[in-house]
Write a protein that holds these residues in place. Structure first.
Motif, mmCIF file in Angstrom:
data_model
loop_
_atom_site.group_PDB
_atom_site.id
_atom_site.type_symbol
_atom_site.label_atom_id
_atom_site.label_comp_id
_atom_site.label_asym_id
_atom_site.label_seq_id
_atom_site.Cartn_x
_atom_site.Cartn_y
_atom_site.Cartn_z
ATOM 1 N N LEU A 254 27.630 59.630 11.438
ATOM 2 C CA LEU A 254 26.414 59.267 12.176
ATOM 3 C C LEU A 254 25.605 58.256 11.361
ATOM 4 C CD1 LEU A 254 24.636 59.742 14.665
ATOM 5 C CD2 LEU A 254 23.593 61.680 13.474
ATOM 6 N N GLY A 255 25.535 58.496 10.059
ATOM 7 C CA GLY A 255 24.836 57.577 9.152
ATOM 8 C C GLY A 255 25.428 56.175 9.236
ATOM 9 N N ALA A 256 26.761 56.110 9.274
ATOM 10 C CA ALA A 256 27.445 54.815 9.343
ATOM 11 C C ALA A 256 27.119 54.094 10.641
ATOM 12 C CB ALA A 256 28.948 55.025 9.211
ATOM 13 N N VAL A 257 27.029 54.857 11.731
ATOM 14 C CA VAL A 257 26.698 54.247 13.026
ATOM 15 C C VAL A 257 25.285 53.658 12.979
ATOM 16 C CG1 VAL A 257 26.295 54.722 15.475
ATOM 17 C CG2 VAL A 257 28.279 55.729 14.306
ATOM 18 N N LEU A 258 24.354 54.441 12.437
ATOM 19 C CA LEU A 258 22.958 53.987 12.392
ATOM 20 C C LEU A 258 22.791 52.762 11.492
ATOM 21 C CD1 LEU A 258 21.055 57.400 12.239
ATOM 22 C CD2 LEU A 258 21.195 55.815 14.165
ATOM 23 N N ALA A 259 23.495 52.780 10.364
ATOM 24 C CA ALA A 259 23.358 51.666 9.412
ATOM 25 C C ALA A 259 24.339 50.536 9.727
ATOM 26 C CB ALA A 259 23.583 52.179 7.991
ATOM 27 N N GLY A 260 25.065 50.691 10.833
ATOM 28 C CA GLY A 260 26.166 49.781 11.166
ATOM 29 C C GLY A 260 25.861 48.301 11.071
ATOM 30 N N SER A 261 24.789 47.842 11.719
ATOM 31 C CA SER A 261 24.569 46.393 11.752
ATOM 32 C C SER A 261 24.161 45.872 10.374
ATOM 33 C CB SER A 261 23.535 46.021 12.814
ATOM 34 O OG SER A 261 22.305 46.611 12.487
ATOM 35 N N ALA A 262 23.411 46.692 9.625
ATOM 36 C CA ALA A 262 23.040 46.283 8.260
ATOM 37 C C ALA A 262 24.285 46.195 7.383
ATOM 38 C CB ALA A 262 22.046 47.280 7.662
ATOM 39 N N LEU A 263 25.205 47.155 7.557
ATOM 40 C CA LEU A 263 26.434 47.156 6.754
ATOM 41 C C LEU A 263 27.322 45.967 7.110
ATOM 42 C CD1 LEU A 263 27.288 50.972 6.771
ATOM 43 C CD2 LEU A 263 26.534 49.600 4.820
ATOM 44 N N ILE B 238 28.039 44.367 -5.336
ATOM 45 C CA ILE B 238 28.230 45.072 -4.062
ATOM 46 C C ILE B 238 27.227 46.225 -3.950
ATOM 47 C CG2 ILE B 238 29.862 46.387 -2.639
ATOM 48 C CD1 ILE B 238 32.108 44.740 -3.901
ATOM 49 N N LYS B 239 26.997 46.923 -5.057
ATOM 50 C CA LYS B 239 26.037 48.026 -5.064
ATOM 51 C C LYS B 239 24.641 47.521 -4.673
ATOM 52 C CE LYS B 239 24.433 51.502 -8.289
ATOM 53 N NZ LYS B 239 24.333 51.805 -9.721
ATOM 54 N N ASP B 240 24.247 46.386 -5.234
ATOM 55 C CA ASP B 240 22.933 45.809 -4.920
ATOM 56 C C ASP B 240 22.854 45.393 -3.448
ATOM 57 O OD1 ASP B 240 22.181 46.224 -7.503
ATOM 58 O OD2 ASP B 240 22.382 44.143 -8.142
ATOM 59 N N LEU B 241 23.938 44.785 -2.951
ATOM 60 C CA LEU B 241 23.960 44.374 -1.539
ATOM 61 C C LEU B 241 23.843 45.601 -0.636
ATOM 62 C CD1 LEU B 241 26.833 41.692 -1.374
ATOM 63 C CD2 LEU B 241 24.380 41.273 -1.180
ATOM 64 N N LEU B 242 24.513 46.669 -1.037
ATOM 65 C CA LEU B 242 24.504 47.906 -0.261
ATOM 66 C C LEU B 242 23.099 48.507 -0.230
ATOM 67 C CD1 LEU B 242 26.851 49.297 1.141
ATOM 68 C CD2 LEU B 242 27.208 50.696 -0.874
ATOM 69 N N LYS B 243 22.459 48.505 -1.398
ATOM 70 C CA LYS B 243 21.086 49.015 -1.482
ATOM 71 C C LYS B 243 20.169 48.225 -0.558
ATOM 72 C CE LYS B 243 20.446 50.988 -6.082
ATOM 73 N NZ LYS B 243 20.007 50.654 -7.448
ATOM 74 N N ASP B 244 20.297 46.892 -0.618
ATOM 75 C CA ASP B 244 19.479 46.031 0.236
ATOM 76 C C ASP B 244 19.749 46.320 1.709
ATOM 77 O OD1 ASP B 244 18.495 44.899 -2.027
ATOM 78 O OD2 ASP B 244 19.645 43.042 -1.888
ATOM 79 N N ALA B 245 21.036 46.518 2.040
ATOM 80 C CA ALA B 245 21.407 46.773 3.438
ATOM 81 C C ALA B 245 20.733 48.048 3.937
ATOM 82 C CB ALA B 245 22.924 46.882 3.575
ATOM 83 N N PHE B 246 20.733 49.080 3.092
ATOM 84 C CA PHE B 246 20.147 50.360 3.491
ATOM 85 C C PHE B 246 18.617 50.311 3.568
ATOM 86 C CE2 PHE B 246 24.231 52.480 2.076
ATOM 87 C CZ PHE B 246 24.602 52.810 3.367
ATOM 88 N N LYS B 247 18.044 49.283 2.950
ATOM 89 C CA LYS B 247 16.583 49.150 2.997
ATOM 90 C C LYS B 247 16.146 48.179 4.085
ATOM 91 C CE LYS B 247 15.684 49.756 -1.918
ATOM 92 N NZ LYS B 247 15.620 48.852 -3.073
ATOM 93 N N SER B 248 17.126 47.611 4.818
ATOM 94 C CA SER B 248 16.800 46.483 5.696
ATOM 95 C C SER B 248 16.083 46.867 6.983
ATOM 96 C CB SER B 248 18.087 45.709 6.022
ATOM 97 O OG SER B 248 18.949 46.549 6.765
ATOM 98 N N ALA B 252 18.783 51.684 9.402
ATOM 99 C CA ALA B 252 19.654 51.659 8.237
ATOM 100 C C ALA B 252 19.208 52.699 7.215
ATOM 101 C CB ALA B 252 19.658 50.263 7.614
ATOM 102 N N MET B 253 17.875 52.860 7.071
ATOM 103 C CA MET B 253 17.351 53.830 6.112
ATOM 104 C C MET B 253 17.723 55.252 6.524
ATOM 105 S SD MET B 253 13.731 52.014 5.243
ATOM 106 C CE MET B 253 12.958 53.109 4.069
ATOM 107 N N LEU B 254 17.619 55.510 7.813
ATOM 108 C CA LEU B 254 17.984 56.832 8.326
ATOM 109 C C LEU B 254 19.486 57.071 8.115
ATOM 110 C CD1 LEU B 254 17.073 59.370 9.810
ATOM 111 C CD2 LEU B 254 17.462 58.199 11.984
ATOM 112 N N GLY B 255 20.257 56.024 8.373
ATOM 113 C CA GLY B 255 21.703 56.098 8.162
ATOM 114 C C GLY B 255 22.031 56.459 6.725
ATOM 115 N N ALA B 256 21.300 55.836 5.781
ATOM 116 C CA ALA B 256 21.526 56.087 4.363
ATOM 117 C C ALA B 256 21.221 57.533 4.011
ATOM 118 C CB ALA B 256 20.670 55.150 3.531
ATOM 119 N N VAL B 257 20.174 58.071 4.616
ATOM 120 C CA VAL B 257 19.805 59.467 4.347
ATOM 121 C C VAL B 257 20.909 60.400 4.852
ATOM 122 C CG1 VAL B 257 18.170 61.307 4.920
ATOM 123 C CG2 VAL B 257 17.331 59.006 4.400
#
Lengths: 353, 353
Positions: A254-263, B238-248, B252-257
Motif C-alpha cells: 500500500l505504501g508503494a502505491v501511495l508513494a508510486g509517482s514520487a518513486l 540513491i538513498k538521498d533521492l529516495l529520501k527526497d522522493a518520500f518527502k515530495s 509519498a510521506m504516508l507511503g513511506a510511513v
C-alpha cells in the motif's frame, strides 16, 4: 541496426527523436524487410528516412578483427556514410569492439598522436549529469593520454551538457599530490602547471562521481569501466532490494502505491536510459555507442547525443585543443633535446681532453 | 582509540561486542580520562578491560612517515600489544596510512615476498557478503601480487564468512582471456594453470560485485578503491533521492510511513556499518581497520571481524598457501634457469667453432 532488439527498437527510437527534432533526416542501414516493416507503422519517419539495404550484419559476439575484414555490413556502411559526409553521425547499439575498430579504420583518428578512441559516458549525479571517460577503450593510459581524455571530455561536455567551461577531475584514490600511480600523478602535475585552457579541479575519488564534484572525470579505460559497471550493479542491487521490500507485505505494498509517482520520478533520475549514448571520442567523425539492451526511448537519447555533437563546434573544439596540447609537448621536447645536446657536447669535450 | 568520534564510539562498540561474546577481554589504548569517562557508564565492559594510558595519538591527517617515528602513541602501543602476544587483534578507526605503516614496521609481513598488506573489505551482495581486495593499499599490482591477494582473500573469507572453499574472481573489463591489461591476464593464466587449491572462477566485472557472482574478488588497490568508493557514492546518491522522493508530498510521506519497516529492513542490507571491518592482510598479526566515521554498532562489527580471525586458523591458512605458491614459483624459476643454461651452453659452443 544492431543491438539486442534490432530494428524494433532502433527505428522506433528514431521516430521518437523525430517528434522532438522534425528537421532530422535518417539513413537506416540493415535488412530492408525488417526495417520497412517497422517504418510501415511510422509514416512520419518513413517520409524522413532512406533505407540502405544489406543482408550482412556484425554479430554481437563477433571478434573486431573479423568484423573489419567484412564488407557491406550495416555497421561499416553506416560508418562510411559519415566518412563520405552523407550522414553527420552514426549511432549503433551493436558490438562495441567492432564499432570501435571499424570507426578507427574507416574514419581515422583526429590526430596521429591519438592511438584509439576513448569512450565517454554521461553519469547521473546530484547536479544532473557528469561526463566520465575513458570507460573501456584503453586498458592502460599514460599521462599524455589522460590529458587528451580531459581535453576531449571537456569538448563533449560543453557540446552535450551545455557547460561552457566544465570542471575537470582526475580519478584517484585520494586527494593529496602523492596519491595514486605514476601515470595519474604525472598527468596531475602537467595539468596543474599548464591547464591548457581547462578548468582543472584536481584529484577526485569514486564517491565524487555521483556527488557531482566535477563536470568531467578522467580515468584510464580499465578503472573507468570497472567504476561504471560497479555503479550500474549497485543501482540494480538497490532497485531489486527496494522492489522486494515493497512486496514484503500488504502495508508495504500500500505504501508503494501511495508513494508510486514520487518513486517513479526518482527512478527516472537514475534510469540508465536517460544517460544512454556514449561517444567514441577522438575520431574524425561522430560515433555514438548505445547500450545493446536499450529500449526505444533510451536509443532516442543516444541519437540526441549525436545530434547535439553535430550541431555544436565540438570537432573543431577538440582538434584545436589537441593541437595546442601537442604544441606544448613539442616545446617541452625541444627544450629537453636542447639540454641533451648541451650535455652531449660536454661529454665530447671530456673525451678530447 | 581514534576515528572521527573517539572513545565515545570505540568504547561503546566494545561494550556491544561484549554483550554477544562475554569471554572477550579488551585493552583500551588512549587518554585514560576520556576512556574512563565512557567506562563509568559500562560496568560490564569495565570489568573486562584494562586501560593503557597515553596522551600521544596519531592525528587523522598525519603523514604515515611521521607517525612511524613517534613513540608511545595509542596506535603504536595497540599494535605492540599484538606483537607481544598480549592481544590477539588490533582494531582501529584511525588514520589508515599510519595504521598500515606502523603495522608493517612493528608486526612485519608474513613472508619476505610480501611487500605490504592488502586491505580487504566485506561487500554486501545478493547472497550475503563477498570479500573484495585490495581496496587501497597497493596502487599497482603485478600478477604475483594478485595471486597473493587471491590466497589471502580466500583465507579471510573462509574465516569470517564461513565458506569452506570460496570461489575467486579476477576483476576485469570483460570475461574473455584477451581482455584487460598484462598483469590481470598473466594472473588469470597462472590461476588457470595451477589453481593452488583455489576455487578459481575466472574474470568478473564491476556488475558482478553486487550480484555476488563469486565469493572473493581480486583486484589492484587502485581499481578496488575506486570501485568501493563508487559503490558507496552510488548507494548514498540513491538513498538521498529516495529520501527526497518520500518527502515530495503528503501521499509519498504516508507511503513511506506504511512501508517504513520494510524499508528499514532493506536499508540494513546495504548499511555500510554491517560490513565494517577491513582486514590488513599479510601481516604477522591481526589488524582490522574500521571506517573513521563508524558508529558504535559498526565499530562492534569491526571488532567481530578481528574476533573471527583470531578464533580461526586463518594465519596458518595464509602462511601455508603463500608457501605453496612461493614453492610453485621456485619450481618455475629453476625450470626457466635450466633453459637459460642450456641456451648459454649452445652460444658458448658457437664461439668455440
Amino acid at each position: 541496426m544492431g543491438g539486442d532488439h534490432g530494428p524494433a527498437v532502433t527505428v522506433c527510437g528514431a521516430a521518437l527523436l523525430l517528434d522532438e527534432h522534425p528537421a532530422v533526416f535518417f539513413q537506416l542501414h540493415g535488412d530492408e524487410v525488417r526495417i520497412n516493416a517497422e517504418l510501415a507503422k511510422l509514416p512520419k519517419l518513413k517520409a524522413r528516412s532512406v533505407v540502405i539495404h544489406t543482408d550482412q550484419c556484425v554479430a554481437m559476439d563477433e571478434k573486431p578483427a573479423q568484423a573489419i575484414r567484412r564488407r557491406n555490413t550495416s555497421l561499416s556502411n553506416a560508418i562510411h556514410a559519415v566518412k563520405s559526409g552523407e550522414a553527420r553521425a552514426v549511432i549503433s547499439a551493436g558490438n562495441t569492439g567492432a564499432l570501435m575498430a571499424l570507426s578507427k579504420m574507416i574514419l581515422k583518428m583526429m590526430t596521429d598522436d591519438l592511438e584509439r578512441p576513448a569512450i565517454g559516458c554521461s553519469w547521473p549525479n546530484k547536479t544532473g549529469f557528469g561526463t566520465v571517460l575513458d570507460v573501456g577503450a584503453n586498458v592502460t593510459s599514460d599521462a599524455r593520454q589522460l590529458i587528451e581524455f580531459a581535453l576531449m571530455g571537456a569538448a563533449f561536455h560543453r557540446a552535450v551538457h551545455g557547460v561552457k567551461k566544465p570542471s575537470i577531475g582526475l580519478l584517484n584514490v585520494g586527494s593529496e599530490d602523492v596519491k595514486g600511480h605514476e601515470e595519474v600523478r604525472e598527468a596531475h602535475k602537467l595539468l596543474r602547471e599548464n591547464t591548457l585552457g581547462l578548468n582543472y579541479y584536481g584529484f577526485v575519488e569514486g564517491t565524487d562521481l555521483c556527488a557531482g564534484t566535477v563536470d568531467v572525470t578522467v580515468t584510464d579505460g580499465f578503472t573507468g569501466n570497472v567504476a561504471l559497471k560497479t555503479a550500474e550493479g549497485t543501482a540494480r542491487f538497490i532497485k531489486d532490494l527496494l522492489k522486494d521490500a515493497f512486496k514484503s507485505g500488504p502495508m508495504a505494498m500500500l505504501g508503494a502505491v501511495l508513494a508510486g509517482s514520487a518513486l517513479k520520478a526518482m527512478a527516472k533520475r537514475i534510469d540508465p536510459g536517460a544517460s544512454n549514448g556514449g561517444p567514441l571520442l577522438g575520431l574524425k567523425g561522430i560515433v555514438i555507442k548505445s547500450h545493446g539492451g536499450a529500449d526505444a526511448r533510451a536509443f532516442s537519447n543516444a541519437i540526441r547525443v549525436g545530434l547535439s555533437l553535430a550541431a555544436s563546434g565540438y570537432e573543431r573544439d577538440i582538434v584545436d585543443s589537441l593541437a595546442q596540447f601537442s604544441q606544448s609537448l613539442t616545446v617541452e621536447a625541444s627544450l629537453a633535446a636542447g639540454l641533451k645536446e648541451t650535455s652531449a657536447a660536454i661529454a665530447a669535450g671530456d673525451k678530447v681532453n
